[in-house]
Scaffold this active site. Structure first.
Site, PDB file in Angstrom:
ATOM      1  CG  HIS A 122      11.659  -2.115   4.137  1.00 53.91           C
ATOM      2  ND1 HIS A 122      12.438  -1.332   3.327  1.00 53.91           N
ATOM      3  CD2 HIS A 122      10.489  -1.443   4.288  1.00 53.91           C
ATOM      4  CE1 HIS A 122      11.771  -0.233   3.014  1.00 53.91           C
ATOM      5  NE2 HIS A 122      10.575  -0.275   3.578  1.00 53.91           N
ATOM      6  CG  ASP A 199      15.074  -2.912   9.648  1.00 52.92           C
ATOM      7  OD1 ASP A 199      14.673  -1.980  10.374  1.00 52.92           O
ATOM      8  OD2 ASP A 199      14.788  -3.011   8.441  1.00 52.92           O
ATOM      9  CD  GLN A 202       7.327  -0.759  10.473  1.00 49.46           C
ATOM     10  OE1 GLN A 202       6.442  -0.565  11.300  1.00 49.46           O
ATOM     11  NE2 GLN A 202       7.466   0.002   9.401  1.00 49.46           N
ATOM     12  CE  LYS A 225       9.686   3.219   8.823  1.00 54.25           C
ATOM     13  NZ  LYS A 225       8.619   3.369   7.838  1.00 54.25           N
ATOM     14  CB  CYS A 363       9.496  -1.466   0.678  1.00 52.58           C
ATOM     15  SG  CYS A 363       9.247   0.158   0.015  1.00 52.58           S
TER      16      CYS A 363
HETATM   17  C1  LIG Z   1      11.312  -2.860   8.451  1.00 49.99           C
HETATM   18  C2  LIG Z   1      11.720  -1.610   7.744  1.00 49.99           C
HETATM   19  N1  LIG Z   1      13.008  -1.432   7.441  1.00 49.99           N
HETATM   20  C3  LIG Z   1      13.445  -0.307   6.833  1.00 49.99           C
HETATM   21  C4  LIG Z   1      12.573   0.700   6.494  1.00 49.99           C
HETATM   22  C5  LIG Z   1      13.102   1.937   5.842  1.00 49.99           C
HETATM   23  O1  LIG Z   1      12.955   3.023   6.712  1.00 49.99           O
HETATM   24  P1  LIG Z   1      13.280   4.516   6.243  1.00 49.99           P
HETATM   25  O2  LIG Z   1      12.436   4.757   5.024  1.00 49.99           O
HETATM   26  O3  LIG Z   1      12.870   5.364   7.398  1.00 49.99           O
HETATM   27  O4  LIG Z   1      14.724   4.573   5.942  1.00 49.99           O
HETATM   28  C6  LIG Z   1      11.226   0.557   6.783  1.00 49.99           C
HETATM   29  C7  LIG Z   1      10.259   1.592   6.391  1.00 49.99           C
HETATM   30  O5  LIG Z   1       9.087   1.356   6.236  1.00 49.99           O
HETATM   31  C8  LIG Z   1      10.790  -0.622   7.434  1.00 49.99           C
HETATM   32  O6  LIG Z   1       9.509  -0.804   7.745  1.00 49.99           O
END
Ligand SMILES: Cc1ncc(COP(=O)(O)O)c(C=O)c1O
Length: 405
Positions: A122, A199, A202, A225, A363
């Site tokens: 992401h 990370d 997900q 999430k 993203c």
């Molecule tokens: C794999 C991953 N990393 C980071 C993020 C960023 O999360 P946040 O917008 O809650 O900071 C997301 C959000 O969709 C994500 O799917």
């Protein structure tokens, strides 16, 4: 077996019509819906306990502090963290990664160092490292994808050099739903003494996560999430990094003593939590964890896995549909395109039938470049989704394909 009706009753938002159809919410990868217990916990906090935390002698302040710190304990227990001080409240995954990147940039990352990421990261797990690399002559190296769009773990070994300082990788791809083989990553990282940032944005909503067993250096995720509120998430630091990560975001609350000449910072989580935190958010996050515990994370995984396998099979039977990252080893997410059609058109028409999907690059523009596509349509599941919803979605997807052709 889960009692689907009982679960759905706890999510009042699902009980509405969109464009005359029952809402089918397949956009959980972006944010999940919130059960009544989470909504009530936040509302009750503001109704009964709102006050600023820490350094307050009055009763309400002590109550709010207790609720905030109890939430930290609930979350630490859920992730099987030894010391609850290893759980730092942040604004979410993005904020957590920035906190690590800015901290490491202070005394760990040196000019010309290298960081390894994967092709399916992401943007949140690319940009902080890229910014550091641009300012410090650093280099980002990327684990490529194989033909089946899984990661090429063999090539990871070749990417490592004596300048590699970190592997920052997602546990589940938010676009493809593929689950990273963390054991492979860790065995290579440990052999070369390289810290790992995982990370979990997900993975945490779908899978059991035991941070002692995972044994990574940094873990990050977002409450919104995983049935919790927006604007709150966590950064887990291993015991070593809890002691060694420099403060990069100073402010009230992070300190032990301050003079104009010098500041001594607090130890533990507070060191990294400047200013008034999202107290109600922490309370809501803990309520979301209670909800997950009540249902059982393994039951959530099994239910969503059944939905993924079911939907993936039905979608691959439609000749016009291309499913990306087709695999049995997925968590909650399927990305697809309709041949010759723009994902926005497919998503817009599905919305006419009350089906909420996400469209675009999610993203993950570098992944889109690797797949040589502009974007995908993404469906992503939560515990309240059903096979009947998938049947309706498949029926309407076929209709949309006919309309567009
Ligand atoms: C794999 C991953 N990393 C980071 C993020 C960023 O999360 P946040 O917008 O809650 O900071 C997301 C959000 O969709 C994500 O799917």
């Amino acid at each position: 077996m889960i009692d689907q009706n009982k679960i759905r009753e706890q999510f009042p938002i699902l009980n509405q019509k969109i464009n005359g159809y029952d809402l089918i919410y397949f956009d959980n990868g972006a944010t999940s819906q919130k059960p009544l217990t989470v909504i009530d916990s936040i509302s009750n906090y503001y109704k009964n306990s709102n006050s600023n935390i820490h350094r307050g002698v009055h009763t309400l302040s002590r109550t709010a502090t207790e609720l905030f710190e109890k939430s930290r304990k609930t979350i630490a227990n859920y992730f099987n963290v030894k010391n609850d001080q290893q759980i730092i409240f942040t604004a979410g995954t993005t904020d957590s990664i920035n906190l690590v990147a800015n901290g490491l940039a202070k005394n760990y990352l040196k000019r010309g160092d290298e960081i390894i990421l994967s092709t399916y990261e992401h943007h949140s797990n690319i940009l902080p490292w890229q910014l550091w690399a641009e300012e410090n002559g650093g280099k980002l190296k990327v684990i490529p994808l194989l033909e089946d769009q899984s990661l090429d773990y063999v090539s990871l070994e070749k990417l490592i050099s004596d300048k590699t300082k970190l592997i920052a990788i997602t546990q589940v791809s938010n676009t493809l739903g593929l689950i990273t083989d963390l054991e492979k990553i860790k065995s290579i990282a440990q052999k070369n003494n390289i810290p790992v940032l995982l990370d979990g944005a997900q993975s945490a909503p779908h899978m059991a996560i035991d941070l002692q067993k995972l044994d990574v250096d940094f873990f990050v995720c977002s409450a919104h999430k995983m049935y919790g509120p927006t604007g709150i998430g966590l950064l887990y630091l291993s015991e070593k990094w809890l002691k060694e990560l420099p403060v990069s975001k100073p402010g009230g609350g992070t300190i032990k003593t301050v003079t104009f000449e010098k500041t001594e910072y607090a130890e533990g989580a507070l060191r990294f939590e400047p200013g008034t935190p999202h107290i109600a958010g922490a309370v809501g996050f803990a309520a979301a964890i209670d909800f997950i515990n009540e249902v059982g994370i393994q039951k959530i995984f099994d239910h969503e896995d059944e939905l993924v396998q079911y939907a993936q099979l039905k979608m691959t039977e439609i000749p016009e549909v291309i499913v990306y990252g087709k695999s049995a080893h997925k968590a909650g997410v399927i990305s697809f395109n309709v041949k010759g059609q723009h994902p926005f058109d497919v998503g817009t028409l599905l919305d006419k039938y009350g089906i909420a999907v996400r469209t675009g690059h999610h993203c993950t523009q570098p992944l889109m470049q690797c797949l040589t596509i502009q974007g995908t349509v993404r469906i992503s599941f939560a515990i309240y989704n059903t096979k009947q919803e998938i049947d309706f979605f498949i029926e309407k997807l076929k209709k949309v394909i006919t309309m567009l052709s």
